[in-house]
Scaffold this active site. Structure first.
Site, PDB file in Angstrom:
ATOM      1  N   ASP A 187     -45.197  90.028  27.834  1.00 26.93           N
ATOM      2  CA  ASP A 187     -44.632  91.331  28.060  1.00 26.93           C
ATOM      3  C   ASP A 187     -43.891  91.658  26.857  1.00 26.93           C
ATOM      4  O   ASP A 187     -42.547  92.119  26.840  1.00 26.93           O
ATOM      5  CB  ASP A 187     -43.827  91.036  29.332  1.00 26.93           C
ATOM      6  CG  ASP A 187     -43.362  92.206  29.995  1.00 26.93           C
ATOM      7  OD1 ASP A 187     -44.167  93.538  29.700  1.00 26.93           O
ATOM      8  OD2 ASP A 187     -42.060  92.622  30.424  1.00 26.93           O
TER       9      ASP A 187
ATOM     10  N   VAL B 267     -28.091  92.451  33.049  1.00 28.73           N
ATOM     11  CA  VAL B 267     -27.574  91.958  31.764  1.00 28.73           C
ATOM     12  C   VAL B 267     -26.255  92.407  31.373  1.00 28.73           C
ATOM     13  O   VAL B 267     -26.117  93.692  31.453  1.00 28.73           O
ATOM     14  CB  VAL B 267     -28.572  92.043  30.800  1.00 28.73           C
ATOM     15  CG1 VAL B 267     -28.198  91.356  29.621  1.00 28.73           C
ATOM     16  CG2 VAL B 267     -30.159  91.403  31.248  1.00 28.73           C
TER      17      VAL B 267
END
Length: 448
Positions: free
Chosen positions: A278, A127
């Site tokens: 998650d 990212v």
């Protein structure tokens, strides 16, 4: 259909090269066994780490799915849950260019700025922060090079070496390996499809809109800058929701923030196409404007309404110390392989197991802050105990129920750090679909 020959040749070369690399590493591991090293979980973990992306993901699957794998393997692969070593920006730029710089355009035409230092790096993606020409701040979730080719090749090889693994690792014969490999394939390939993840985000945003929920937000997806290998989203600014002192800069009551988080997640179980499976501390953020950010929708689950009702019934039964009812609700959740479960015996074993867990549950009452990985370790240990009893009675935990249960337990532990005086299921601010749930508590909240 016309096939581009250079691309086909490159793909074939990558496949052959990957098979050669896999064979070499596997050969070295076989040599270690031949020299007398024990073929145990630790050796398998070492081998998987050397093999890279696919096998690290399989390691993460093992570490987070105690319902399928033996205890020693789940514990050995915990280290695979950590962040991976970042790739250089040169590799990331190659993917960005291939995916977004089309029709004669360059990355400079798309972005005013891309930070070469990653915000985060995992086994599949990395990212990076960036800025568009209109001033919008975004994050780029970029799939690492050749991930899909590597995975497809590795998973194909795995089907061929399954029998060899069972010979080398006798304890892996705990279940039929074929459905496990199929489950891994489905989960891993779904995570490599960022178009699907973008849809998960849109589904969640639609749920928020229908529910009139303005307290929670998910990143906005930039469809024109999103492909299967690149996901471009608005950048959210805020602080971690395990840092209570930092949170107090942007809210007056951290416990209320968590109540809003819980209410949103519970409602999504029934009203959204899928639920976030998650939602650990790294995927929750208190934004600088006081809203709550839900991040990373790569792993989602789905649950039948009747299974959710049975789940809540099981929790109610546990709160009432009614283990007979708890066992019956487990059967009602379709968690059994057959219909010949001895409910009374299961109830007795559940009571014995839960009493032991609650008596030993000291890590969460010490008041010492703990991080995401430590939480995950403790949750897996608890799941292993639950699964161990279940297996003795023919209990089968469906994947999505395991995801839901782990998330519920995770929330329980999450509260211990952020709001130790808040009981997430008896607090009047927490509701499930607007109903009073003050009498419902999740497993192991209180020590009887």
């Amino acid at each position: 259909m016309k096939i581009h020959r250079p691309h086909l040749l490159k793909h074939s070369f990558n496949v052959v090269n990957r098979v050669r690399q896999t064979a070499s590493i596997a050969g070295l591991s076989a040599l270690r066994i031949a020299k007398g090293e024990k073929p145990d979980a630790r050796l398998l973990k070492d081998t998987f780490e050397q093999l890279g992306t696919t096998y690290i993901k399989i390691g993460q699957f093992i570490a987070s799915t105690p319902s399928l794998f033996p205890r020693e393997y789940v514990e050995a692969f915990q280290s695979c849950l950590d962040q991976t070593t970042p790739l250089s920006y040169d590799y990331i730029e190659q993917v960005l260019t291939a995916e977004l710089a089309v029709d004669g355009q360059t990355l400079s035409d798309k972005f005013a700025y891309i930070d070469k230092q990653p915000l985060a790096s995992a086994s599949i993606a990395q990212v990076h922060a960036a800025r568009l020409h209109n001033g919008d701040e975004v994050v780029l979730k970029v799939q690492k090079p050749d991930v899909e080719t590597i995975m497809q090749t590795d998973l194909g090889v795995l089907h061929g070496v399954t029998k060899l693994l069972e010979v080398m690792m006798p304890s892996m014969k705990f279940a039929s390996i074929a459905p496990i490999i199929d489950e891994i394939r489905l989960r891993m390939l779904a995570e490599t499809d960022f178009v699907a993840e973008a849809q998960n985000i849109r589904d969640f945003q639609q749920f928020l809109a229908i529910a009139g929920n303005t307290r929670v937000v998910a990143p906005q997806v930039y469809d024109e800058l999103t492909t299967k290998r690149v996901l471009t989203m608005s950048r959210l600014h805020g602080v971690s929701m395990i840092d209570e002192s930092a949170m107090q800069q942007y809210c007056n009551d951290p416990a209320q923030v968590m109540a809003d988080t819980l209410n949103t997640w519970f409602a999504s179980l029934m009203l959204c196409n899928s639920f976030h499976a998650d939602l650990h501390a790294g995927n929750l953020m208190l934004l600088t404007d006081g809203r709550i950010g839900f991040l990373d929708f790569g792993i989602v689950g789905k649950l039948k309404a009747e299974s959710w009702r049975a789940c809540m019934g099981m929790m109610q039964a546990l709160q009432d110390n009614n283990y007979q009812a708890m066992a019956q609700h487990m059967v009602d959740m379709e968690m059994t392989r057959g219909h010949d479960v001895d409910v009374a015996a299961l109830a007795s074993d559940l009571q014995r197991m839960m009493t032991s867990i609650m008596a030993e549950d000291r890590a969460f009452t010490s008041g010492i802050p703990f991080n995401t990985k430590e939480q995950a370790d403790e949750l897996n240990k608890m799941m292993l105990e639950i699964v161990s009893v279940g297996k003795q009675h023919g209990i089968h935990f469906p994947r999505d129920f395991a995801l839901l249960t782990k998330q519920l337990l995770y929330f329980d532990r999450f509260m211990r750090t952020l709001a130790p005086d808040m009981d997430m299921f008896s607090d009047q601010r927490v509701n499930i679909l607007g109903q009073d749930v003050s009498s419902i508590e999740p497993p192991s909240i209180t020590v009887q």
